[in-house]
Design a protein around this motif. Sequence first.
Motif, mmCIF file in Angstrom:
data_model
loop_
_atom_site.group_PDB
_atom_site.id
_atom_site.type_symbol
_atom_site.label_atom_id
_atom_site.label_comp_id
_atom_site.label_asym_id
_atom_site.label_seq_id
_atom_site.Cartn_x
_atom_site.Cartn_y
_atom_site.Cartn_z
ATOM 1 N N LEU A 137 -0.848 16.829 16.679
ATOM 2 C CA LEU A 137 -0.229 17.478 17.831
ATOM 3 C C LEU A 137 0.712 16.486 18.505
ATOM 4 O O LEU A 137 0.283 15.521 19.131
ATOM 5 C CB LEU A 137 -1.295 17.974 18.804
ATOM 6 N N ASN A 138 1.991 16.747 18.375
ATOM 7 C CA ASN A 138 3.041 15.826 18.817
ATOM 8 C C ASN A 138 3.492 16.157 20.240
ATOM 9 O O ASN A 138 4.635 16.537 20.475
ATOM 10 C CB ASN A 138 4.204 15.874 17.823
ATOM 11 N N THR A 139 2.603 15.982 21.187
ATOM 12 C CA THR A 139 2.877 16.311 22.593
ATOM 13 C C THR A 139 3.937 15.379 23.177
ATOM 14 O O THR A 139 3.804 14.161 23.117
ATOM 15 C CB THR A 139 1.584 16.176 23.429
ATOM 16 N N GLY A 140 4.980 15.966 23.735
ATOM 17 C CA GLY A 140 6.022 15.186 24.391
ATOM 18 C C GLY A 140 6.692 14.170 23.492
ATOM 19 O O GLY A 140 7.205 13.152 23.966
ATOM 20 N N GLY A 141 6.688 14.425 22.187
ATOM 21 C CA GLY A 141 7.306 13.503 21.236
ATOM 22 C C GLY A 141 6.503 12.238 20.995
ATOM 23 O O GLY A 141 7.017 11.271 20.418
ATOM 24 N N TYR A 142 5.224 12.245 21.396
ATOM 25 C CA TYR A 142 4.396 11.044 21.267
ATOM 26 C C TYR A 142 4.387 10.489 19.838
ATOM 27 O O TYR A 142 4.420 9.277 19.641
ATOM 28 C CB TYR A 142 2.966 11.344 21.722
ATOM 29 N N TYR A 143 4.337 11.380 18.849
ATOM 30 C CA TYR A 143 4.245 10.940 17.459
ATOM 31 C C TYR A 143 5.590 10.941 16.726
ATOM 32 O O TYR A 143 5.630 10.782 15.506
ATOM 33 C CB TYR A 143 3.230 11.795 16.702
ATOM 34 N N ASP A 144 6.696 11.091 17.449
ATOM 35 C CA ASP A 144 8.009 11.113 16.781
ATOM 36 C C ASP A 144 8.234 9.869 15.924
ATOM 37 O O ASP A 144 8.671 9.960 14.774
ATOM 38 C CB ASP A 144 9.141 11.215 17.815
#
Length: 195
Positions: A137-144
Amino acid sequence: MKTIQFSVCVYCGSRPGNDARYAEVAREVGHWIGSRGGQLVYGGGRSGLMGIVADSALAAGGTVVGIIPQALVDRELAHKGCQELLVVETMHERKRLMAERADAFMALPGGIGTFEEFFEVWTWRQLGYHDKPVGLLNTGGYYDGLVRFLESTVTHGFLADWQMDLIRVDSAADRLLPALVQAAGFSAAAHLDAI
């Protein structure tokens, strides 16, 4: 297709992070699982995103299974509100039980422990030790940055496209959760999308 209660293992931070969206998504994930009669399997902690996702699942009527090493219980970090709190001796035992008790896996924002757990179940999947869906789950681009790095490993020949295809990456919990649960073989898509 199964019609019994589904179980989602959620990996996430024992800290809340610096962005309010992380706590919001942890509440959303817990509520989604609990309000649909699901079971949350997680690391058994009461702090950070871990505590938020557990509290939200409990408040929504879900079942919560926490699995925590004795060393963390001794530091008073265990969530005493879980319907089932399994105290184990080692982190290896914790992760094994979490994997056994889950139908699907999902990583929220977190730190080194979250990364390690996510990579382990992904590795197990590509080796054929399980065939359960794995989501990020890439919330707010955390895992971009992580996703870009993983894509670069394909370019450099250390990862194949089919291995990347074993994980689902999405920025929206209300898309990723039903996709994972349905991929795990649970029917009643209307029920999963409702509420």
